[in-house]
Scaffold this motif. Structure first.
Motif, PDB file in Angstrom:
ATOM      1  N   ASN A   5      15.890 -17.405 -31.427  1.00 59.48           N
ATOM      2  CA  ASN A   5      16.049 -16.495 -30.197  1.00 59.48           C
ATOM      3  C   ASN A   5      14.832 -16.913 -29.266  1.00 59.48           C
ATOM      4  O   ASN A   5      13.735 -17.172 -29.666  1.00 59.48           O
ATOM      5  N   PRO A   6      15.385 -17.131 -28.023  1.00 58.01           N
ATOM      6  CA  PRO A   6      14.278 -17.789 -26.828  1.00 58.01           C
ATOM      7  C   PRO A   6      13.244 -16.528 -26.561  1.00 58.01           C
ATOM      8  O   PRO A   6      12.224 -16.818 -25.966  1.00 58.01           O
ATOM      9  N   LEU A   7      13.564 -15.295 -26.912  1.00 58.53           N
ATOM     10  CA  LEU A   7      12.362 -14.225 -26.855  1.00 58.53           C
ATOM     11  C   LEU A   7      11.221 -14.651 -27.544  1.00 58.53           C
ATOM     12  O   LEU A   7      10.123 -14.114 -27.524  1.00 58.53           O
ATOM     13  N   TRP A   8      11.242 -15.533 -28.693  1.00 59.55           N
ATOM     14  CA  TRP A   8       9.979 -15.857 -29.396  1.00 59.55           C
ATOM     15  C   TRP A   8       9.129 -16.612 -28.515  1.00 59.55           C
ATOM     16  O   TRP A   8       8.133 -16.639 -28.945  1.00 59.55           O
ATOM     17  N   TYR A   9       9.600 -17.261 -27.558  1.00 60.31           N
ATOM     18  CA  TYR A   9       8.500 -18.016 -26.646  1.00 60.31           C
ATOM     19  C   TYR A   9       8.046 -16.900 -25.977  1.00 60.31           C
ATOM     20  O   TYR A   9       6.593 -17.006 -25.763  1.00 60.31           O
ATOM     21  N   LEU A  10       8.297 -15.863 -25.638  1.00 60.19           N
ATOM     22  CA  LEU A  10       7.585 -14.741 -24.895  1.00 60.19           C
ATOM     23  C   LEU A  10       6.632 -13.983 -25.864  1.00 60.19           C
ATOM     24  O   LEU A  10       5.529 -14.247 -25.312  1.00 60.19           O
ATOM     25  N   ALA A  11       7.092 -14.160 -27.150  1.00 61.74           N
ATOM     26  CA  ALA A  11       5.965 -13.611 -28.308  1.00 61.74           C
ATOM     27  C   ALA A  11       4.835 -14.409 -28.218  1.00 61.74           C
ATOM     28  O   ALA A  11       3.877 -14.163 -28.370  1.00 61.74           O
ATOM     29  N   ALA A  12       5.172 -15.705 -28.263  1.00 60.41           N
ATOM     30  CA  ALA A  12       4.019 -16.691 -28.198  1.00 60.41           C
ATOM     31  C   ALA A  12       3.406 -16.817 -27.123  1.00 60.41           C
ATOM     32  O   ALA A  12       1.981 -16.672 -27.132  1.00 60.41           O
ATOM     33  N   PHE A  13       3.691 -16.750 -26.078  1.00 56.06           N
ATOM     34  CA  PHE A  13       2.979 -16.498 -24.851  1.00 56.06           C
ATOM     35  C   PHE A  13       2.149 -14.977 -24.857  1.00 56.06           C
ATOM     36  O   PHE A  13       0.729 -15.157 -24.440  1.00 56.06           O
ATOM     37  N   LEU A  14       2.797 -14.096 -25.389  1.00 50.11           N
ATOM     38  CA  LEU A  14       1.968 -13.055 -25.344  1.00 50.11           C
ATOM     39  C   LEU A  14       0.760 -13.014 -26.294  1.00 50.11           C
ATOM     40  O   LEU A  14      -0.449 -12.411 -26.165  1.00 50.11           O
ATOM     41  N   LEU A  15       1.188 -13.596 -27.399  1.00 43.68           N
ATOM     42  CA  LEU A  15      -0.085 -13.726 -28.432  1.00 43.68           C
ATOM     43  C   LEU A  15      -1.238 -14.472 -27.670  1.00 43.68           C
ATOM     44  O   LEU A  15      -2.287 -14.115 -28.083  1.00 43.68           O
ATOM     45  N   ALA A  16      -1.019 -15.610 -27.099  1.00 41.50           N
ATOM     46  CA  ALA A  16      -1.998 -16.582 -26.607  1.00 41.50           C
ATOM     47  C   ALA A  16      -2.659 -15.588 -25.470  1.00 41.50           C
ATOM     48  O   ALA A  16      -3.938 -15.640 -25.281  1.00 41.50           O
ATOM     49  N   GLY A 134     -24.223 -15.077 -30.161  1.00 38.71           N
ATOM     50  CA  GLY A 134     -23.388 -14.786 -31.258  1.00 38.71           C
ATOM     51  C   GLY A 134     -22.151 -14.124 -30.846  1.00 38.71           C
ATOM     52  O   GLY A 134     -21.006 -14.528 -31.289  1.00 38.71           O
ATOM     53  N   THR A 135     -22.502 -13.197 -29.858  1.00 33.99           N
ATOM     54  CA  THR A 135     -21.222 -12.339 -29.419  1.00 33.99           C
ATOM     55  C   THR A 135     -20.316 -13.425 -28.572  1.00 33.99           C
ATOM     56  O   THR A 135     -19.226 -13.371 -28.705  1.00 33.99           O
ATOM     57  N   VAL A 136     -21.010 -14.131 -27.559  1.00 31.96           N
ATOM     58  CA  VAL A 136     -20.110 -14.939 -26.869  1.00 31.96           C
ATOM     59  C   VAL A 136     -19.496 -16.053 -27.715  1.00 31.96           C
ATOM     60  O   VAL A 136     -18.233 -16.449 -27.465  1.00 31.96           O
ATOM     61  N   ASN A 137     -20.167 -16.733 -28.780  1.00 28.24           N
ATOM     62  CA  ASN A 137     -19.261 -17.431 -29.626  1.00 28.24           C
ATOM     63  C   ASN A 137     -18.121 -16.670 -30.327  1.00 28.24           C
ATOM     64  O   ASN A 137     -17.072 -17.413 -30.536  1.00 28.24           O
ATOM     65  N   ASN A 138     -18.353 -15.552 -30.646  1.00 25.31           N
ATOM     66  CA  ASN A 138     -17.273 -14.909 -31.314  1.00 25.31           C
ATOM     67  C   ASN A 138     -16.093 -14.644 -30.107  1.00 25.31           C
ATOM     68  O   ASN A 138     -14.791 -14.809 -30.808  1.00 25.31           O
ATOM     69  N   GLY A 139     -16.277 -14.390 -28.980  1.00 21.70           N
ATOM     70  CA  GLY A 139     -15.229 -14.402 -28.041  1.00 21.70           C
ATOM     71  C   GLY A 139     -14.630 -15.579 -28.045  1.00 21.70           C
ATOM     72  O   GLY A 139     -13.218 -15.807 -27.775  1.00 21.70           O
ATOM     73  N   LYS A 140     -15.166 -16.800 -27.794  1.00 20.27           N
ATOM     74  CA  LYS A 140     -14.768 -18.216 -27.771  1.00 20.27           C
ATOM     75  C   LYS A 140     -13.731 -18.375 -28.827  1.00 20.27           C
ATOM     76  O   LYS A 140     -12.762 -18.992 -28.883  1.00 20.27           O
ATOM     77  N   GLY A 141     -14.261 -18.009 -30.403  1.00 19.08           N
ATOM     78  CA  GLY A 141     -13.624 -18.089 -31.171  1.00 19.08           C
ATOM     79  C   GLY A 141     -12.260 -17.546 -31.418  1.00 19.08           C
ATOM     80  O   GLY A 141     -11.344 -18.140 -31.827  1.00 19.08           O
ATOM     81  N   ILE A 142     -12.403 -16.320 -30.856  1.00 15.53           N
ATOM     82  CA  ILE A 142     -11.109 -15.643 -30.993  1.00 15.53           C
ATOM     83  C   ILE A 142     -10.086 -16.026 -29.716  1.00 15.53           C
ATOM     84  O   ILE A 142      -9.020 -16.196 -30.177  1.00 15.53           O
ATOM     85  N   ALA A 143     -10.479 -16.594 -28.581  1.00 16.94           N
ATOM     86  CA  ALA A 143      -9.635 -17.259 -27.703  1.00 16.94           C
ATOM     87  C   ALA A 143      -9.264 -18.475 -28.194  1.00 16.94           C
ATOM     88  O   ALA A 143      -7.921 -18.729 -28.131  1.00 16.94           O
ATOM     89  N   ILE A 144      -9.774 -19.024 -28.943  1.00 16.46           N
ATOM     90  CA  ILE A 144      -9.356 -20.431 -29.488  1.00 16.46           C
ATOM     91  C   ILE A 144      -8.136 -20.313 -30.629  1.00 16.46           C
ATOM     92  O   ILE A 144      -7.004 -21.086 -30.488  1.00 16.46           O
ATOM     93  N   LEU A 145      -8.677 -19.325 -31.720  1.00 17.46           N
ATOM     94  CA  LEU A 145      -7.659 -19.057 -32.506  1.00 17.46           C
ATOM     95  C   LEU A 145      -6.422 -18.450 -31.995  1.00 17.46           C
ATOM     96  O   LEU A 145      -5.305 -18.982 -32.469  1.00 17.46           O
ATOM     97  N   GLY A 146      -6.438 -17.527 -31.063  1.00 14.89           N
ATOM     98  CA  GLY A 146      -5.252 -16.968 -30.395  1.00 14.89           C
ATOM     99  C   GLY A 146      -4.326 -17.808 -29.588  1.00 14.89           C
ATOM    100  O   GLY A 146      -3.041 -17.844 -29.938  1.00 14.89           O
ATOM    101  N   VAL A 147      -4.812 -18.843 -28.957  1.00 12.20           N
ATOM    102  CA  VAL A 147      -3.923 -19.783 -28.007  1.00 12.20           C
ATOM    103  C   VAL A 147      -3.606 -20.633 -28.905  1.00 12.20           C
ATOM    104  O   VAL A 147      -2.461 -20.997 -28.915  1.00 12.20           O
ATOM    105  N   SER A 148      -4.432 -21.082 -29.939  1.00 13.88           N
ATOM    106  CA  SER A 148      -3.955 -22.233 -30.941  1.00 13.88           C
ATOM    107  C   SER A 148      -2.765 -21.445 -31.806  1.00 13.88           C
ATOM    108  O   SER A 148      -1.568 -22.231 -31.940  1.00 13.88           O
ATOM    109  N   ALA A 149      -2.675 -20.219 -32.168  1.00 16.86           N
ATOM    110  CA  ALA A 149      -1.464 -19.500 -32.947  1.00 16.86           C
ATOM    111  C   ALA A 149      -0.197 -19.437 -31.967  1.00 16.86           C
ATOM    112  O   ALA A 149       0.693 -19.696 -32.469  1.00 16.86           O
TER     113      ALA A 149
END
Length: 180
Positions: A5-16, A134-149
């Motif tokens: 279903n093409p709506l999964w593209y929307l789910a991927a975008f919303l995840l990122a 450490g807090t800034v690095n946690n934020g960077k990690g969340i961004a990298i993991l989410g965009v990669s997923a």
């Protein structure tokens, strides 16, 4: 399970995009510890090894101020500007964040002066903040993991839709050739 279903593209975008928004909130919360840090006048040596060194001024109309430090070996250490609107209240006075050195050192003598030729009547103070990096690095990690997923989900949806079209074409070809 194939996600066709093409709506999964929307789910991927919303995840990122959602993970990027969460990462921004986490990284912005790093300034909470800067707001609450105990300030020390720059007349004292800064002992900030293993922490972030934040430099403040009590002048609200400070303009451009350049700060640097000198360590015990008389090496000059530039302290980058960080004028982001963060304030700290100490002894009934408002202090404005003007510079930050993410990799602090022990024994720094901090010197700040306006880049213009105006007389400097401002007071300067510093604080060592241990949780900022450490807090800034946690934020960077969340961004990298989410965009990669999100990217992986989008790639899997693309592959699934392409494989489904190929299977349909093969099935149509097989059905057409069996009728003849």
């Amino acid at each position: 399970m194939r996600l066709t279903n093409p709506l999964w593209y929307l789910a991927a975008f919303l995840l990122a995009i959602g993970s990027t928004m969460a990462a921004t909130a986490v990284a912005a919360s790093a300034f909470d510890s800067v707001r609450e840090a105990k300030l020390t006048p720059v007349s004292e040596l800064a002992d900030a090894k293993g922490s972030t060194l934040a430099v403040f001024s009590n002048d609200p109309d400070r303009g451009a101020i350049a700060c640097h430090g000198r360590d015990r070996a008389k090496e000059r250490v530039e302290i980058p500007d960080k004028d982001v609107g963060v304030t700290n209240r100490a002894a009934g006075e408002t202090w404005y964040l003007i510079a930050m050195l993410e990799d602090g050192r022990d024994g720094l003598r901090i010197v700040c002066r306006p880049e213009s030729d105006r007389p400097d009547t401002a007071g300067y103070a510093f604080a060592g903040v241990t949780t900022y990096a450490g807090t800034v690095n946690n934020g960077k990690g969340i961004a990298i993991l989410g965009v990669s997923a999100g990217a992986l989900l989008g790639a899997y949806v693309f592959w699934s839709r392409r494989a489904a079209r190929r299977d349909r074409r093969l099935l149509d070809t097989a059905t057409t050739s069996s009728r003849q």
